[in-house]
Design a protein around this motif. Structure first.
Motif, PDB file in Angstrom:
ATOM      1  N   GLU A  95       0.821  -1.213   0.000  1.00 47.73           N
ATOM      2  CA  GLU A  95       0.000   0.000   0.000  1.00 47.73           C
ATOM      3  C   GLU A  95       0.856   1.264   0.000  1.00 47.73           C
ATOM      4  O   GLU A  95       0.536   2.226  -0.695  1.00 47.73           O
ATOM      5  N   SER A  96       1.952   1.252   0.746  1.00 39.41           N
ATOM      6  CA  SER A  96       2.792   2.455   0.792  1.00 39.41           C
ATOM      7  C   SER A  96       3.530   2.666  -0.533  1.00 39.41           C
ATOM      8  O   SER A  96       3.683   3.804  -0.982  1.00 39.41           O
ATOM      9  N   ILE A  97       3.952   1.586  -1.188  1.00 36.52           N
ATOM     10  CA  ILE A  97       4.607   1.722  -2.490  1.00 36.52           C
ATOM     11  C   ILE A  97       3.592   2.200  -3.531  1.00 36.52           C
ATOM     12  O   ILE A  97       3.890   3.074  -4.352  1.00 36.52           O
ATOM     13  N   ALA A  98       2.380   1.662  -3.486  1.00 34.45           N
ATOM     14  CA  ALA A  98       1.334   2.090  -4.420  1.00 34.45           C
ATOM     15  C   ALA A  98       1.004   3.565  -4.218  1.00 34.45           C
ATOM     16  O   ALA A  98       0.798   4.304  -5.195  1.00 34.45           O
ATOM     17  N   ASP A  99       0.971   4.013  -2.959  1.00 31.33           N
ATOM     18  CA  ASP A  99       0.712   5.421  -2.664  1.00 31.33           C
ATOM     19  C   ASP A  99       1.824   6.299  -3.240  1.00 31.33           C
ATOM     20  O   ASP A  99       1.549   7.321  -3.873  1.00 31.33           O
ATOM     21  N   MET A 100       3.079   5.883  -3.045  1.00 37.17           N
ATOM     22  CA  MET A 100       4.200   6.664  -3.580  1.00 37.17           C
ATOM     23  C   MET A 100       4.137   6.724  -5.104  1.00 37.17           C
ATOM     24  O   MET A 100       4.325   7.788  -5.703  1.00 37.17           O
ATOM     25  N   GLU A 101       3.843   5.584  -5.732  1.00 36.74           N
ATOM     26  CA  GLU A 101       3.765   5.533  -7.197  1.00 36.74           C
ATOM     27  C   GLU A 101       2.660   6.453  -7.704  1.00 36.74           C
ATOM     28  O   GLU A 101       2.857   7.189  -8.679  1.00 36.74           O
ATOM     29  N   GLN A 102       1.524   6.459  -7.036  1.00 40.54           N
ATOM     30  CA  GLN A 102       0.397   7.294  -7.459  1.00 40.54           C
ATOM     31  C   GLN A 102       0.668   8.778  -7.215  1.00 40.54           C
ATOM     32  O   GLN A 102       0.262   9.621  -8.004  1.00 40.54           O
ATOM     33  N   ARG A 103       1.392   9.090  -6.160  1.00 42.71           N
ATOM     34  CA  ARG A 103       1.746  10.488  -5.917  1.00 42.71           C
ATOM     35  C   ARG A 103       2.768  10.976  -6.943  1.00 42.71           C
ATOM     36  O   ARG A 103       2.745  12.137  -7.340  1.00 42.71           O
ATOM     37  N   LEU A 104       3.661  10.072  -7.359  1.00 47.09           N
ATOM     38  CA  LEU A 104       4.660  10.421  -8.361  1.00 47.09           C
ATOM     39  C   LEU A 104       4.010  10.620  -9.733  1.00 47.09           C
ATOM     40  O   LEU A 104       4.300  11.589 -10.434  1.00 47.09           O
ATOM     41  N   VAL A 105       3.121   9.706 -10.107  1.00 43.19           N
ATOM     42  CA  VAL A 105       2.443   9.762 -11.407  1.00 43.19           C
ATOM     43  C   VAL A 105       0.941   9.553 -11.164  1.00 43.19           C
ATOM     44  O   VAL A 105       0.451   8.418 -11.194  1.00 43.19           O
ATOM     45  N   PRO A 106       0.194  10.621 -10.907  1.00 43.46           N
ATOM     46  CA  PRO A 106      -1.228  10.484 -10.579  1.00 43.46           C
ATOM     47  C   PRO A 106      -2.065   9.758 -11.627  1.00 43.46           C
ATOM     48  O   PRO A 106      -3.087   9.153 -11.297  1.00 43.46           O
ATOM     49  N   SER A 107      -1.643   9.757 -12.864  1.00 46.78           N
ATOM     50  CA  SER A 107      -2.436   9.121 -13.927  1.00 46.78           C
ATOM     51  C   SER A 107      -2.514   7.605 -13.793  1.00 46.78           C
ATOM     52  O   SER A 107      -3.323   6.967 -14.471  1.00 46.78           O
ATOM     53  N   VAL A 108      -1.726   6.987 -12.909  1.00 48.30           N
ATOM     54  CA  VAL A 108      -1.759   5.531 -12.756  1.00 48.30           C
ATOM     55  C   VAL A 108      -2.832   5.068 -11.777  1.00 48.30           C
ATOM     56  O   VAL A 108      -3.020   3.868 -11.586  1.00 48.30           O
ATOM     57  N   ALA A 109      -3.559   5.998 -11.179  1.00 51.12           N
ATOM     58  CA  ALA A 109      -4.527   5.666 -10.133  1.00 51.12           C
ATOM     59  C   ALA A 109      -5.561   4.629 -10.567  1.00 51.12           C
ATOM     60  O   ALA A 109      -5.992   3.808  -9.755  1.00 51.12           O
ATOM     61  N   SER A 110      -5.940   4.625 -11.805  1.00 52.27           N
ATOM     62  CA  SER A 110      -6.986   3.699 -12.259  1.00 52.27           C
ATOM     63  C   SER A 110      -6.440   2.334 -12.687  1.00 52.27           C
ATOM     64  O   SER A 110      -7.224   1.432 -12.979  1.00 52.27           O
ATOM     65  N   ILE A 111      -5.132   2.161 -12.687  1.00 51.87           N
ATOM     66  CA  ILE A 111      -4.536   0.887 -13.097  1.00 51.87           C
ATOM     67  C   ILE A 111      -4.494  -0.045 -11.894  1.00 51.87           C
ATOM     68  O   ILE A 111      -4.081   0.334 -10.811  1.00 51.87           O
ATOM     69  N   ASP A 112      -4.928  -1.292 -12.099  1.00 51.17           N
ATOM     70  CA  ASP A 112      -5.024  -2.254 -11.007  1.00 51.17           C
ATOM     71  C   ASP A 112      -4.451  -3.595 -11.453  1.00 51.17           C
ATOM     72  O   ASP A 112      -4.961  -4.219 -12.367  1.00 51.17           O
ATOM     73  N   HIS A 113      -3.363  -4.016 -10.794  1.00 50.67           N
ATOM     74  CA  HIS A 113      -2.741  -5.307 -11.107  1.00 50.67           C
ATOM     75  C   HIS A 113      -3.019  -6.359 -10.036  1.00 50.67           C
ATOM     76  O   HIS A 113      -2.347  -7.383  -9.973  1.00 50.67           O
ATOM     77  N   GLY A 114      -3.980  -6.098  -9.165  1.00 49.51           N
ATOM     78  CA  GLY A 114      -4.419  -7.108  -8.206  1.00 49.51           C
ATOM     79  C   GLY A 114      -3.617  -7.215  -6.921  1.00 49.51           C
ATOM     80  O   GLY A 114      -3.594  -8.269  -6.301  1.00 49.51           O
ATOM     81  N   VAL A 115      -2.961  -6.127  -6.522  1.00 42.98           N
ATOM     82  CA  VAL A 115      -2.229  -6.145  -5.254  1.00 42.98           C
ATOM     83  C   VAL A 115      -2.760  -5.040  -4.348  1.00 42.98           C
ATOM     84  O   VAL A 115      -3.380  -4.082  -4.822  1.00 42.98           O
TER      85      VAL A 115
END
Length: 151
Positions: A95-115
């Motif tokens: 969850e913390s890595i996903a949060d960092m990734e989304q803050r870095l590139v907000p456009s990835v918010a809708s992408i879901d790889h099942g984790v």
């Protein structure tokens, strides 16, 4: 550019918070260190984005980017191997890595790889996280905790 103005101060704050957590844990008798290696499916895709995320993870105390695994099948995500010192709850690490990734590139918010962190998931799949074997951990503990060392 506007995103960078929000992301950089947030990242600096995370670096300080994580640093204080590591320092606090290091002075306790029971550190709480339980290293885990996770396989994080990236939502970012460009070389620059992957390098930036990997660098931010490594700059944050208690986490380390270990390497990339290319997709096995067309359309699969690239996997980033990440080591986290505080890995007793790998869901929290995801969850913390996903949060960092989304803050870095907000456009990835809708992408879901099942984790966890990328959708409604609260559990990891088999093989998404590994802890050092008990034997290795016990050997390391015995080596470090010897009262007398010979050099």
């Amino acid at each position: 550019m506007l995103n960078a103005l929000k992301f950089i101060p947030w990242l600096i704050g995370q670096i300080f918070l994580s640093g204080f957590s590591v320092i606090t844990a290091a002075v306790k008798k029971d550190t709480g260190f339980n290293p885990v290696v996770i396989r994080y499916p990236l939502r970012v895709t460009t070389d620059f984005q992957i390098a930036a995320l990997s660098t931010c993870i490594t700059a944050t105390p208690s986490t380390l980017s270990l390497g990339l695994r290319e997709p096995r099948n067309p359309g699969d995500p690239t996997i980033l191997l990440i080591q986290a010192v505080f890995g007793s709850d790998p869901v929290e690490v995801f969850e913390s890595i996903a949060d960092m990734e989304q803050r870095l590139v907000p456009s990835v918010a809708s992408i879901d790889h099942g984790v966890p962190g990328q959708g409604p998931y609260k559990e990891i799949r088999p093989g998404d996280a590994e802890w050092p074997s008990r034997e290795i951990a016990d050997t390391a503990q015995n080596t470090v905790s010897k009262d007398k060392r010979e050099f």
